[in-house]
Design a protein around this motif. Structure first.
Motif, PDB file in Angstrom:
ATOM      1  N   GLN A 131       0.911  -1.179   0.039  1.00 19.10           N
ATOM      2  CA  GLN A 131       0.191  -0.116  -0.036  1.00 19.10           C
ATOM      3  C   GLN A 131       0.835   1.218   0.042  1.00 19.10           C
ATOM      4  O   GLN A 131       1.834   1.214   0.830  1.00 19.10           O
ATOM      5  CB  GLN A 131      -0.719  -0.065   1.223  1.00 19.10           C
ATOM      6  CG  GLN A 131      -2.127  -1.045   1.090  1.00 19.10           C
ATOM      7  CD  GLN A 131      -2.920  -1.072   2.348  1.00 19.10           C
ATOM      8  OE1 GLN A 131      -3.034   0.121   2.997  1.00 19.10           O
ATOM      9  NE2 GLN A 131      -3.236  -2.040   2.836  1.00 19.10           N
ATOM     10  N   ARG A 133       0.512   3.924   1.361  1.00 18.30           N
ATOM     11  CA  ARG A 133       0.394   4.684   2.522  1.00 18.30           C
ATOM     12  C   ARG A 133       1.622   4.023   3.496  1.00 18.30           C
ATOM     13  O   ARG A 133       2.137   4.414   4.445  1.00 18.30           O
ATOM     14  CB  ARG A 133      -0.881   4.783   3.400  1.00 18.30           C
ATOM     15  CG  ARG A 133      -1.144   3.453   3.503  1.00 18.30           C
ATOM     16  CD  ARG A 133      -2.779   3.455   4.387  1.00 18.30           C
ATOM     17  NE  ARG A 133      -3.353   2.255   4.290  1.00 18.30           N
ATOM     18  CZ  ARG A 133      -4.432   2.206   5.208  1.00 18.30           C
ATOM     19  NH1 ARG A 133      -4.929   2.958   5.605  1.00 18.30           N
ATOM     20  NH2 ARG A 133      -4.998   0.779   5.441  1.00 18.30           N
ATOM     21  N   ARG A 154      -7.000   2.389  -6.535  1.00 15.38           N
ATOM     22  CA  ARG A 154      -8.119   1.587  -5.881  1.00 15.38           C
ATOM     23  C   ARG A 154      -7.638   0.187  -5.578  1.00 15.38           C
ATOM     24  O   ARG A 154      -8.397  -0.681  -5.952  1.00 15.38           O
ATOM     25  CB  ARG A 154      -9.382   1.639  -6.661  1.00 15.38           C
ATOM     26  CG  ARG A 154      -9.945   2.970  -6.727  1.00 15.38           C
ATOM     27  CD  ARG A 154     -11.207   2.981  -7.560  1.00 15.38           C
ATOM     28  NE  ARG A 154     -11.534   4.537  -7.544  1.00 15.38           N
ATOM     29  CZ  ARG A 154     -12.792   4.839  -8.166  1.00 15.38           C
ATOM     30  NH1 ARG A 154     -13.685   4.068  -8.691  1.00 15.38           N
ATOM     31  NH2 ARG A 154     -13.227   5.908  -8.231  1.00 15.38           N
ATOM     32  N   ARG A 157      -9.090  -1.983  -0.572  1.00 15.48           N
ATOM     33  CA  ARG A 157     -10.354  -1.229   0.064  1.00 15.48           C
ATOM     34  C   ARG A 157      -9.875  -1.476   1.726  1.00 15.48           C
ATOM     35  O   ARG A 157     -10.106  -2.630   2.007  1.00 15.48           O
ATOM     36  CB  ARG A 157     -11.684  -1.328  -0.383  1.00 15.48           C
ATOM     37  CG  ARG A 157     -12.670  -0.661   0.377  1.00 15.48           C
ATOM     38  CD  ARG A 157     -14.296  -0.861  -0.350  1.00 15.48           C
ATOM     39  NE  ARG A 157     -14.495  -2.373  -0.392  1.00 15.48           N
ATOM     40  CZ  ARG A 157     -15.261  -2.906  -1.311  1.00 15.48           C
ATOM     41  NH1 ARG A 157     -15.951  -2.062  -2.031  1.00 15.48           N
ATOM     42  NH2 ARG A 157     -15.445  -4.151  -1.277  1.00 15.48           N
ATOM     43  N   ASP A 158      -9.769  -0.371   2.669  1.00 15.54           N
ATOM     44  CA  ASP A 158      -9.907  -0.647   3.803  1.00 15.54           C
ATOM     45  C   ASP A 158     -10.850   0.340   4.541  1.00 15.54           C
ATOM     46  O   ASP A 158     -10.882   1.718   4.401  1.00 15.54           O
ATOM     47  CB  ASP A 158      -8.416  -0.151   4.439  1.00 15.54           C
ATOM     48  CG  ASP A 158      -8.126  -0.418   5.645  1.00 15.54           C
ATOM     49  OD1 ASP A 158      -8.789  -1.574   6.212  1.00 15.54           O
ATOM     50  OD2 ASP A 158      -7.567   0.237   6.242  1.00 15.54           O
ATOM     51  N   ASP A 159     -11.529  -0.035   5.433  1.00 13.00           N
ATOM     52  CA  ASP A 159     -12.687   0.461   5.960  1.00 13.00           C
ATOM     53  C   ASP A 159     -13.636   1.319   5.040  1.00 13.00           C
ATOM     54  O   ASP A 159     -13.741   2.489   5.335  1.00 13.00           O
ATOM     55  CB  ASP A 159     -12.114   1.456   7.150  1.00 13.00           C
ATOM     56  CG  ASP A 159     -11.832   0.581   8.409  1.00 13.00           C
ATOM     57  OD1 ASP A 159     -12.461  -0.515   8.707  1.00 13.00           O
ATOM     58  OD2 ASP A 159     -10.857   1.258   9.066  1.00 13.00           O
ATOM     59  N   GLY A 160     -13.753   0.755   3.757  1.00  8.59           N
ATOM     60  CA  GLY A 160     -14.871   1.551   2.812  1.00  8.59           C
ATOM     61  C   GLY A 160     -14.025   2.316   2.055  1.00  8.59           C
ATOM     62  O   GLY A 160     -14.528   2.704   1.136  1.00  8.59           O
ATOM     63  N   GLU A 161     -12.650   2.585   2.168  1.00 10.39           N
ATOM     64  CA  GLU A 161     -12.028   3.670   1.296  1.00 10.39           C
ATOM     65  C   GLU A 161     -11.062   2.829   0.559  1.00 10.39           C
ATOM     66  O   GLU A 161     -10.247   1.931   0.740  1.00 10.39           O
ATOM     67  CB  GLU A 161     -10.935   4.650   2.421  1.00 10.39           C
ATOM     68  CG  GLU A 161     -10.105   5.631   1.814  1.00 10.39           C
ATOM     69  CD  GLU A 161      -9.133   6.343   2.526  1.00 10.39           C
ATOM     70  OE1 GLU A 161      -8.634   7.226   2.231  1.00 10.39           O
ATOM     71  OE2 GLU A 161      -9.299   6.094   3.969  1.00 10.39           O
ATOM     72  N   PHE A 162     -11.118   3.339  -0.794  1.00  9.67           N
ATOM     73  CA  PHE A 162     -10.350   2.771  -1.830  1.00  9.67           C
ATOM     74  C   PHE A 162      -8.573   3.307  -1.612  1.00  9.67           C
ATOM     75  O   PHE A 162      -8.854   4.664  -1.520  1.00  9.67           O
ATOM     76  CB  PHE A 162     -10.622   2.840  -3.228  1.00  9.67           C
ATOM     77  CG  PHE A 162     -11.752   1.899  -3.547  1.00  9.67           C
ATOM     78  CD1 PHE A 162     -11.662   0.800  -3.935  1.00  9.67           C
ATOM     79  CD2 PHE A 162     -13.128   2.458  -3.540  1.00  9.67           C
ATOM     80  CE1 PHE A 162     -12.725  -0.098  -4.117  1.00  9.67           C
ATOM     81  CE2 PHE A 162     -14.282   1.932  -3.922  1.00  9.67           C
ATOM     82  CZ  PHE A 162     -14.247   0.434  -4.115  1.00  9.67           C
ATOM     83  N   LEU A 163      -7.731   2.536  -1.658  1.00  8.52           N
ATOM     84  CA  LEU A 163      -6.447   3.114  -1.495  1.00  8.52           C
ATOM     85  C   LEU A 163      -5.538   2.409  -2.586  1.00  8.52           C
ATOM     86  O   LEU A 163      -5.579   1.392  -3.182  1.00  8.52           O
ATOM     87  CB  LEU A 163      -5.697   2.792  -0.200  1.00  8.52           C
ATOM     88  CG  LEU A 163      -6.541   3.001   0.999  1.00  8.52           C
ATOM     89  CD1 LEU A 163      -6.093   2.354   2.295  1.00  8.52           C
ATOM     90  CD2 LEU A 163      -6.595   4.425   1.225  1.00  8.52           C
TER      91      LEU A 163
END
Length: 172
Positions: A131, A133, A154, A157-163
């Motif tokens: 990732q 981040r 994308r 997806r972690d906690d509903g957020e695409f990263l």
């Protein structure tokens, strides 16, 4: 600087199966950096034990563990296909229990798995996904010669957020 701890590093053995699964499931909940979450691995101890046993016969797969006393606190793996056209490509994975971050355990695991790959007569490309981040991991991989090949928008997806996820590789 954290105090120094003495760890052991060795190849995983079938009797490590339960401790390996426990470590994986614990670390999966510590950060959002892994693709596994609270759903766990879905593997039984017996399945994991059989998987580890098969690694000994494989020229292009390995699983290395980091131990503090007899407790598994991290692991590194190279996973490759048995298909002849792509069996030279290994996918790298490293995980360290967050309680032991800052002790250079990830570095030691990476060094060991890279030594294994260099000694391998099959592996000559190592790939990984990390990732964007996860800056600490990216810095470590770059320090050991991994290069960015692309970024998957994308990618996770972690906690509903695409990263975004970085795709990196190193030629052996």
């Amino acid at each position: 600087m954290r105090e120094k701890i003495e760890i052991g590093i060795r190849e995983a053995i079938p009797t490590d199966a339960k401790a390996l699964l426990n470590c994986l499931e614990k670390t999966a909940l510590q950060t959002g950096f892994m693709t596994m979450g609270e759903e766990g691995s879905g593997l039984t101890v017996e399945e994991e034990s059989r998987y580890i046993a098969k690694l000994y016969d494989s020229p292009n797969n390995c699983l290395i563990v980091a131990l503090l006393d007899d407790k598994i606190i991290g692991m590194a793996s190279i996973h490759a296909s048995d298909k002849p056209k792509i069996n030279h490509i290994g996918e790298l994975g490293i995980v360290v229990d967050k309680e032991y971050w800052g002790f250079k355990i990830g570095t030691e695991l990476l060094e060991e798995v890279l030594r294994w790959a260099e000694d391998s007569e099959t592996i000559n490309r190592i790939e990984l996904k990390v990732q964007q981040r996860n800056e600490r991991a990216i810095h470590l991989y770059e320090k050991y010669g991994f290069e960015l090949e692309g970024v998957m928008q994308r990618g996770v997806r972690d906690d509903g957020e695409f990263l975004p996820v970085c795709m990196m590789s190193k030629l052996i």
